[in-house]
Design an enzyme around this catalytic site. Structure first.
Site, PDB file in Angstrom:
ATOM      1  N   GLN A  51     114.378 -19.317  22.596  1.00 38.58           N
ATOM      2  CA  GLN A  51     114.644 -18.261  21.605  1.00 38.58           C
ATOM      3  C   GLN A  51     113.583 -17.159  21.735  1.00 38.58           C
ATOM      4  OE1 GLN A  51     115.022 -21.786  20.171  1.00 38.58           O
ATOM      5  NE2 GLN A  51     116.964 -21.415  21.154  1.00 38.58           N
ATOM      6  N   ASP A 108     116.892 -14.477  25.022  1.00 39.01           N
ATOM      7  CA  ASP A 108     117.539 -13.949  26.222  1.00 39.01           C
ATOM      8  C   ASP A 108     116.689 -12.917  26.958  1.00 39.01           C
ATOM      9  OD1 ASP A 108     119.737 -15.511  25.521  1.00 39.01           O
ATOM     10  OD2 ASP A 108     120.585 -13.913  24.307  1.00 39.01           O
ATOM     11  N   LYS A 157     113.432 -15.669  30.116  1.00 34.93           N
ATOM     12  CA  LYS A 157     112.371 -16.666  30.184  1.00 34.93           C
ATOM     13  C   LYS A 157     112.586 -17.662  31.326  1.00 34.93           C
ATOM     14  CE  LYS A 157     113.255 -17.760  25.880  1.00 34.93           C
ATOM     15  NZ  LYS A 157     114.136 -16.686  25.419  1.00 34.93           N
TER      16      LYS A 157
HETATM   17  P1  IMO Z   1     117.280 -18.441  24.538  1.00 36.40           P
HETATM   18  O1  IMO Z   1     116.295 -19.552  24.644  1.00 36.40           O
HETATM   19  C1  IMO Z   1     119.522 -15.702  22.010  1.00 36.40           C
HETATM   20  C2  IMO Z   1     120.508 -17.026  17.933  1.00 36.40           C
HETATM   21  C3  IMO Z   1     121.966 -17.226  17.622  1.00 36.40           C
HETATM   22  C4  IMO Z   1     121.994 -16.883  16.149  1.00 36.40           C
HETATM   23  C5  IMO Z   1     120.670 -17.424  15.644  1.00 36.40           C
HETATM   24  C6  IMO Z   1     120.775 -18.804  14.991  1.00 36.40           C
HETATM   25  O2  IMO Z   1     118.372 -18.468  25.520  1.00 36.40           O
HETATM   26  O3  IMO Z   1     116.585 -17.119  24.464  1.00 36.40           O
HETATM   27  P2  IMO Z   1     121.168 -21.251  15.951  1.00 36.40           P
HETATM   28  O4  IMO Z   1     122.320 -21.814  16.726  1.00 36.40           O
HETATM   29  O5  IMO Z   1     119.863 -21.353  16.641  1.00 36.40           O
HETATM   30  O6  IMO Z   1     121.110 -21.761  14.549  1.00 36.40           O
HETATM   31  O7  IMO Z   1     121.522 -19.680  15.816  1.00 36.40           O
HETATM   32  O8  IMO Z   1     119.822 -17.518  16.783  1.00 36.40           O
HETATM   33  N1  IMO Z   1     119.982 -17.754  19.110  1.00 36.40           N
HETATM   34  C7  IMO Z   1     119.717 -17.198  20.304  1.00 36.40           C
HETATM   35  N2  IMO Z   1     119.920 -15.939  20.750  1.00 36.40           N
HETATM   36  N3  IMO Z   1     118.953 -16.593  22.828  1.00 36.40           N
HETATM   37  C8  IMO Z   1     118.706 -17.845  22.391  1.00 36.40           C
HETATM   38  O9  IMO Z   1     118.011 -18.740  23.109  1.00 36.40           O
HETATM   39  C9  IMO Z   1     119.143 -18.206  21.088  1.00 36.40           C
HETATM   40  N4  IMO Z   1     119.103 -19.348  20.368  1.00 36.40           N
HETATM   41  C10 IMO Z   1     119.600 -19.054  19.152  1.00 36.40           C
HETATM   42  O10 IMO Z   1     122.777 -16.374  18.383  1.00 36.40           O
HETATM   43  O11 IMO Z   1     121.964 -15.486  15.990  1.00 36.40           O
HETATM   44 MG    MG Z   2     120.121 -17.350  25.575  1.00 33.36          MG
END
Ligand code: IMO
Ligand code: MG
Length: 422
Positions: free
Chosen positions: A222, A12, A15
């Site tokens: 992520q 978050d 990106k």
């Molecule tokens: P973007 O690309 C923020 C977090 C989840 C959880 C952990 C594992 O938008 O930055 P998962 O469903 O992947 O097995 O969850 O990872 N998480 C993210 N947090 N932004 C994301 O993606 C995330 N993708 C997974 O909240 O803590």
């Molecule tokens: Mg996100």
């Protein structure tokens, strides 16, 4: 020039916005890992788009957007995302590609993700989208890939094999009735028909381009501290979110990566469970969450907020090979009397300058802060770096010094034009 863009914190970081801005100069925009656990927001004029699977470059006409082999795809989500583009009049038909080798998220992955989470003592706080179980099957060598949807006989075999084992586990371990072969088989073959024209050997496509003549932008999802190896394990996602993942997840060899740009927020957020040394206390945390509208783009969950953590960001610079930084949401720090940067941790009286791997140390580490003067609200008149308040510039200079990488972009709002290039 082939550029990888990575998140430096816990996801978050903004990106989506930076990818959208950089897409203008790229010919290809490629997602390389993760799945629809990602939520990448792009604001164009009055309209807000949230992408979970499709690369954030898709809004730029003529750019070729690929979902690489390293991504796990929930076909229902992809279908909806494509329909949404169509509804908004965005033509993608000849410039959207999906890797034959990308693994599919199956209905049982989603159920398993949620059921496992309920059984865990230490919850991870997954998005419940089936990401972990899908990657686990990939590593277990029983995954189903995009290319399989184009061959009904192979797909049928693989699905049968999977259900044979999985239905037993579902019944015995989770008291779940299990899954019907015919229903999934028919539904997924439909997806296959729908995506047929987009599925191709994307590695061949991307390596066929001459890097002197065309530019590839690799869109990380992520963040570094959600990376399966380098993150705050087990509170991580199941893929390689660091820049190395870009090669594995696309088939572009390491020697063809020219630059890595890191994106980080001017403060820190995290959604889900796990250690977070610089997390704000409850009241200030709520204040900043509302100010920064820190609610998940995927699950709507409130994000935890905290001060900028230079210990983890420095580690990110190292792990990813970051030479340039994009600092986002700088405007959210406007109007604070004081701002803080965590420069080290303290644990049992000892100063710790590098990211600790010992879980207890990480959990109990107390941040050591450098305090700096805040700056007033700057409004939307600021368009150049020099127009930023001197204290805001001093804050950025401090980040640059601590991270030993150059800040080349500062975002001070969600719109395209609220981007300062340095
Ligand atoms: P973007 O690309 C923020 C977090 C989840 C959880 C952990 C594992 O938008 O930055 P998962 O469903 O992947 O097995 O969850 O990872 N998480 C993210 N947090 N932004 C994301 O993606 C995330 N993708 C997974 O909240 O803590
Ligand atoms: Mg996100």
């Amino acid at each position: 020039m082939n550029i990888v863009l990575v998140g430096m914190q816990w996801g978050d970081e903004g990106k989506g916005k930076i990818i959208d801005v950089l897409s203008e100069k790229a010919d290809y925009v490629v997602r390389y890992q993760g799945g629809n656990n990602a939520g990448h927001t792009v604001v164009v004029g009055e309209k807000e788009y949230i992408f979970h699977l499709i690369p954030s470059g898709i809004l730029h006409p003529g750019k070729i957007c690929c979902i690489g082999n390293g991504v796990v795809i929930d076909p229902e989500v992809l279908k909806k995302e494509l329909q949404e583009l169509e509804k908004n009049g965005i033509d993608f038909k000849n410039r959207f590609k999906i890797s034959t080798l990308a693994h599919l998220i199956m209905p049982y992955h989603k159920n398993l993700d949620q059921l496992r989470e309920t059984k865990r003592k230490n919850k991870i706080g997954t998005t419940g989208r089936g990401i972990g179980p899908c990657y686990a099957d990939k590593i277990n060598r029983c995954g189903i890939r995009m290319v399989d949807l184009l061959n009904p006989r192979i797909f049928s075999e693989k699905l049968k094999d999977n259900l044979k084992e999985k239905n037993e586990i579902f019944k015995k371990v989770y008291a779940h009735p299990g899954f019907n072969f015919q229903k999934i088989y028919r539904q997924y073959l439909e997806y296959g028909k729908l995506f047929k024209n987009y599925i191709c050997n994307t590695a061949l496509l991307l390596n066929g381009t001459d890097s002197k003549e065309s530019d590839i932008l690799l869109e990380g999802a992520q963040g570094t501290f959600l990376d399966i190896d380098f993150g705050t394990y087990p509170f991580v996602t199941s893929s390689s979110a660091t820049s190395g993942g870009a090669c594995i997840g696309t088939g572009i060899p390491p020697v063809r990566i020219d630059k890595v740009i890191g994106v980080c927020k001017a403060y820190t957020t995290r959604v889900g469970e796990g250690p977070f040394p610089t997390e704000f206390g409850e009241d200030f945390g709520k204040f900043m969450r509302d100010k920064g509208n820190e609610f998940g783009a995927t699950t709507g969950r409130p994000r935890r907020c905290g001060w900028f953590d230079a210990v983890i960001a420095r580690e990110s610079v190292m792990l990813n090979g970051i030479s340039e930084l994009a600092i986002t949401k700088m405007d959210i720090l406007d109007g604070l009397e004081k701002v803080k940067i965590c420069v080290a941790y303290k644990y049992k009286g000892k100063l710790i300058k590098n990211f600790p791997h010992d879980f207890e140390m990480l959990n109990k580490a107390k941040p050591v802060y450098k305090e700096m003067a805040g700056w007033p609200n700057q409004g939307d008149k600021v368009i150049t770096f020099n127009q930023l308040h001197p204290n805001a510039r001093a804050y950025l200079a401090e980040l640059q010094k601590l991270l030993k990488a150059k800040i080349t972009m500062v975002s001070i709002g969600s719109s395209r034009k609220s981007t300062i290039f340095i």
